[in-house]
Design a protein around this motif. Structure first.
Motif, short mmCIF file in Angstrom:
data_model
loop_
_atom_site.label_atom_id
_atom_site.label_comp_id
_atom_site.label_asym_id
_atom_site.label_seq_id
_atom_site.Cartn_x
_atom_site.Cartn_y
_atom_site.Cartn_z
N GLU A 23 -11.01 0.01 -0.59
CA GLU A 23 -11.07 -0.83 -1.73
C GLU A 23 -9.68 -1.95 -1.50
O GLU A 23 -9.86 -2.88 -1.78
N ILE A 24 -8.56 -1.21 -1.05
CA ILE A 24 -7.61 -2.18 -0.77
C ILE A 24 -8.04 -3.27 0.35
O ILE A 24 -7.59 -4.48 0.38
N SER A 25 -8.70 -2.62 1.18
CA SER A 25 -9.18 -3.56 2.37
C SER A 25 -10.02 -4.66 1.98
O SER A 25 -9.98 -6.02 2.48
N GLY A 36 -1.26 -15.15 6.43
CA GLY A 36 0.07 -14.50 6.80
C GLY A 36 0.78 -13.77 5.31
O GLY A 36 1.87 -13.63 5.59
N ARG A 37 -0.16 -13.66 4.34
CA ARG A 37 0.60 -13.20 2.97
C ARG A 37 0.51 -11.46 3.16
O ARG A 37 1.35 -11.10 2.59
N TYR A 38 -0.66 -11.08 3.62
CA TYR A 38 -0.75 -9.67 3.50
C TYR A 38 -1.03 -8.77 4.98
O TYR A 38 -1.71 -9.29 5.51
N SER A 39 -0.25 -7.86 4.93
CA SER A 39 -0.73 -6.75 6.05
C SER A 39 -1.30 -5.54 5.43
O SER A 39 -0.58 -5.08 4.72
N LEU A 40 -2.22 -5.02 5.97
CA LEU A 40 -2.45 -3.52 5.60
C LEU A 40 -2.57 -2.61 6.93
O LEU A 40 -2.92 -3.06 7.89
N GLU A 41 -1.68 -1.56 6.74
CA GLU A 41 -1.36 -0.46 7.57
C GLU A 41 -1.83 0.77 7.13
O GLU A 41 -1.80 0.98 6.26
N THR A 42 -2.20 1.66 8.30
CA THR A 42 -2.55 2.91 7.72
C THR A 42 -1.42 3.86 8.78
O THR A 42 -1.34 3.38 9.83
N PRO A 60 -9.48 4.76 -6.26
CA PRO A 60 -10.29 3.62 -6.02
C PRO A 60 -10.15 2.42 -6.88
O PRO A 60 -9.72 1.37 -7.03
N ALA A 61 -10.22 2.97 -8.06
CA ALA A 61 -10.19 2.09 -9.36
C ALA A 61 -8.91 1.85 -9.73
O ALA A 61 -8.79 0.77 -10.10
N GLY A 62 -7.84 2.19 -9.10
CA GLY A 62 -6.59 2.00 -9.54
C GLY A 62 -6.04 0.90 -8.44
O GLY A 62 -4.87 0.41 -8.75
N THR A 63 -6.64 0.64 -7.62
CA THR A 63 -6.31 -0.36 -6.54
C THR A 63 -5.87 -1.75 -7.05
O THR A 63 -4.83 -2.24 -6.51
N ARG A 64 -6.72 -2.28 -7.74
CA ARG A 64 -6.58 -3.62 -8.26
C ARG A 64 -5.36 -3.75 -9.05
O ARG A 64 -4.81 -4.85 -8.78
N LYS A 65 -5.04 -2.77 -9.86
CA LYS A 65 -3.91 -2.99 -10.93
C LYS A 65 -2.70 -2.82 -9.72
O LYS A 65 -1.78 -3.64 -9.92
N LEU A 66 -2.75 -1.86 -8.77
CA LEU A 66 -1.85 -1.77 -7.79
C LEU A 66 -1.29 -3.15 -7.29
O LEU A 66 -0.33 -3.25 -6.88
#
Lengths: 621, 161
Positions: free
Chosen positions: B91-93, B107-113, B138-144
């Motif tokens: 979902e974050i992706s 250049g705003r966001y990086s997503l790392e695992t 998953p539902a909480g990702t938008r707010k996060l």
């Protein structure tokens, strides 16, 4: 504590200094220990410490109330934790807003803040003292037990608890061979994974010819779901350092190196501080306590590679090279760091050394089973009620750890499996819950002790997906030097992925087993040799779950996305629209106050509708 | 193995500082490993550039590309996995429009695992710009992510670099 004027030069100096520390500590009436472990820190415990510090200062209590920011206190699930002593009053789920009340009520009036006390999820009872809480009471916290009594940044705290007395005793009265004899008699085995007897390892290091030798503390804890070593390094770094210095003395090394992962910044900071303080007071450096023994310790920070935890790879990483394993022999005891004799010990192993010498080998080897002595720290995580660090005598059964200490499965669900040994280990089913945590027993069951990760799974965990997870991890982390490991893991992953998509056939399981055996046989290092364990153990104990994917195209746990679908039960849906609004794919349709539907073609099976629905109208099938 | 290859181990430690430490210093300064810096390091140490790249690409913590201004780290350790981190990461992706390991074109966001942050009680765990957020669904990702995406809460709008 007043700063020490000069380096300690004799064991008597050390004892005088210790006495001065203890005298000073007598002016303290109360102690507040705020857990600074990762779980609690993630929950905001640093703010709680700051608030407490502030409030104590405002109330003019700073001189008689000691505030500590400690290492992990164990019960991460209920963090942030604060322990108030005397009384060892255990406060859980504390927030910064509770700080003033803890000081006013408990410190000043001696009254309890009821709402912060721990209530046991099983028996519903409320507990006041940390020592009474079942989670802690049923453990044997020899290594972790001091965490709440000491500030990891303070060598004085460690000395006040009797720290470095064992080192002083060794330097004063024992030679290396005598120390090693005691270690052998204790039958301590390495806590990093393989369980090799530490005394034998040290003897090899001592007997190896050469005047320049090294001892390395392996703090490259890479198993996902395991944080025992981190907590020791963060919470009680001097206990690890004391073990390392004793090891250096016993094998005749002049230099020690702590190899620690960059992902553990607090551990790096705390061990560096511990080394600096030990140097200042004279417990490291030249002629330690007048014994003529010189020993220095440096820190080497890893750059993130699971395979670098393998000892020969670790040595290359310390040298600054690509951390790939090499063929042995020559063994590290003969040719290790910079080609000099080298002994590598895990963090927890080293922390056991001062303990063994203090307790005496007889008392120590009274703990545990015939072949596995002492305690072991497990990180009990996953679908268990009490997530946290657990230190128990070796041989305690999985059931006792998971049910009695861990408080059973979260949310009243059914236990399905426990995974021990990290990516090299295996999954054990409910029928093996009475298995003792013993090196041999776990290996025979197709798993291993490993470093101590213990991941509990319930009926909603898919074992095929879990095998896929570990294979994906290992594929990423294989250094690629051995064909069998590099290609074998990748092919096993492809095969298991196909099973999770329902695109496979039953004959594939035999092929998977055959390939798993080859990877095990033909790979050089521990990573490849154990890479098949997650696949083999899940096939051994959960074959029917593989078959459900293969034959019925069904994922019984409801995890594998290609094999599940979501449906809204028209009879229950009241058309509130919550799922429609939350669906990121726009797959839910329906008018307000009328039953909704999910358009299968648009649905990405993320499960957000199921999570959002308050009426239980969304079903996963 | 040729003798010369074994003998190579010593030059890695220039002035007592290993190549890894030197790369860590560069990364700390720049946030990643820019090529000109690696060339400079090669010239200064005499270590062939290819060896430097070999080390830089072997270890996970080194980045050969600049990272986003906002860094989101999803823990995918075993404890997080069994509590549903795969769905959370997905979902974050989607929300950021960045694949795991990637950085958005602007250049705003990086997503790392990462494999484990050792805070398993908080599983599944997501770190946003250094701040830990536990028990994410998953539902909480938008707010996060609102804090960094702003109210427009991207729907994968930013193209991947």
């Amino acid at each position: 504590m007043e700063a020490l004027q000069a380096r300690l030069k004799t064991p008597a100096d050390l004892e005088r200094y210790r006495a001065a520390i203890k005298a000073k500590q007598e002016t303290i009436t109360h102690r507040l220990s705020v857990c600074g472990g990762t779980g609690c820190a993630g929950g905001g415990s640093a703010r709680i410490r700051d608030y407490l510090q502030d409030y104590l200062a405002r109330r003019g209590l700073s001189a008689r109330v000691a505030l500590r920011f400690t290492g992990c206190l164990g019960l991460c699930e209920r963090g942030p934790l604060v322990i108030v002593s005397p009384g060892e009053i255990f406060y859980q789920k504390v927030t910064a807003a509770d700080a003033a009340e803890i000081v006013d009520q408990t410190v000043l009036k001696g009254e309890l803040v009821e709402r912060l006390l721990y209530t046991d999820p099983l028996n519903g009872e409320k507990y006041v003292s940390a020592n009474e809480i079942p989670f802690l009471k049923k453990q044997s916290r020899f290594l972790l037990g001091d965490n709440w009594r000491l500030d990891p940044a303070s060598i004085e705290d460690y000395l006040g608890l009797g720290g470095y007395a064992v080192l002083a005793g060794c330097l004063d009265g024992l030679n290396g061979a005598e120390i090693i004899a005691r270690l052998k008699a204790s039958r301590l085995r390495g806590r990093g994974g393989a369980g090799f007897p530490t005394g034998i390892k040290w003897a090899e290091g001592r007997e190896a010819p050469g005047d320049q030798k090294y001892i390395i503390c392996n703090a490259d804890e890479g198993d996902p779901g395991a944080f025992m070593d981190r907590s020791l390094m963060e919470g009680n770094p001097h206990s690890v350092l004391e073990g390392l210095i004793i090891g250096g003395y016993a094998i005749g090394a002049g230099e020690g190196i702590v190899f620690v992962r960059a992902e553990y910044p607090t551990a790096v900071k705390n061990i560096r501080l511990a080394i600096a303080r030990a140097e200042e007071v004279g417990l490291l450096g030249e002629d330690i306590l007048g014994s003529g023994f010189d020993f220095r310790v440096s820190v080497s920070v890893g750059a993130g590679a699971f395979v670098s935890g393998e000892t020969s790879a670790l040595i290359r990483a310390v040298e600054g090279q690509v951390g790939e394993p090499r063929q042995k022999p020559p063994h590290l005891a003969q040719q290790g760091l910079w080609k000099k004799p080298t002994v590598v010990n895990n963090v927890e192993t080293l922390a056991n050394v001062p303990l063994i010498l203090r307790l005496g080998t007889e008392s120590y080897s009274g703990i545990g089973t015939a072949s596995s002595k002492g305690t072991k720290i497990f990180s009990l995580v996953g679908k268990v009620n009490n997530t946290g660090l657990v230190e128990v005598p070796l041989g305690m059964t999985l059931r006792e750890i998971i049910d009695d200490i861990g408080g059973g499965i979260k949310g009243g669900k059914r236990f399905k499996a426990v995974q021990t040994g990290g990516p090299s280990g295996g999954c054990l089913p409910a029928s093996l819950l009475d298995l003792p945590t013993d090196y041999e027993a776990l290996s025979e069951a197709g798993s291993m002790m490993g470093s101590g990760g213990m991941i509990v799974m319930d009926e909603e965990t898919c074992m095929v997906d879990l095998a896929r997870y570990f294979l994906a991890f290992l594929k990423e982390e294989s250094c690629g030097a051995c064909f069998s490991c590099r290609e074998g893991i990748a092919r096993m992953l492809e095969m298991v992925e196909a099973i999770t998509r329902g695109e496979s056939s039953p004959g594939q399981l035999e092929l998977l087993e055959e390939l798993a055996a080859v990877v095990k046989e033909a790979s050089m290092c521990g990573l490849g040799q154990t890479a098949s364990n997650p696949v083999l153990s899940t096939l051994r104990y959960f074959r029917e779950e593989y078959l459900a994917h293969l034959v019925d195209r069904r994922c019984p746990a409801g995890v594998c996305r290609d094999l599940i679908s979501f449906r809204i039960e028209a009879g229950i849906c009241n058309g509130c629209g919550a799922c429609r609004k939350s669906c990121p794919a726009g797959a839910v349709e329906g008018k307000k106050k009328e039953p909704h539907r999910i358009a299968a073609a648009l649905c990405t099976r993320c499960g957000i509708c199921l999570e959002t629905c308050r009426y239980g109208a969304v079903l996963k099938e | 193995m040729q003798e010369g290859m074994i003998e190579r181990s010593h030059p890695f430690r220039q002035n007592g500082i290993s190549l890894i430490s030197q790369l860590q210093q560069i990364q700390q300064e720049h946030g990643w490993l820019p090529e000109p810096e690696l060339r400079r390091l090669s010239a200064a140490t005499g270590e062939p550039l290819i060896e430097i790249y070999r080390v830089a690409t072997f270890y996970k913590s080194f980045s050969l590309a600049p990272r986003g201004r906002h860094r989101v780290t999803a823990c995918c350790g075993t404890a997080c996995h069994v509590r549903g981190s795969a769905g959370v990461t997905r979902e974050i992706s989607k929300l950021l429009g960045v694949k795991p390991g990637g950085t958005s074109a602007d250049g705003r966001y990086s997503l790392e695992t990462v494999n484990c942050l050792g805070a398993c009680a908080l599983a599944p765990l997501v770190v946003v710009d250094g701040e830990y957020h536990g028990n994410i669904t998953p539902a909480g990702t938008r707010k996060l992510l609102k804090k960094i995406t702003g109210p427009e809460a991207g729907n994968g709008a930013a193209a991947e670099r």
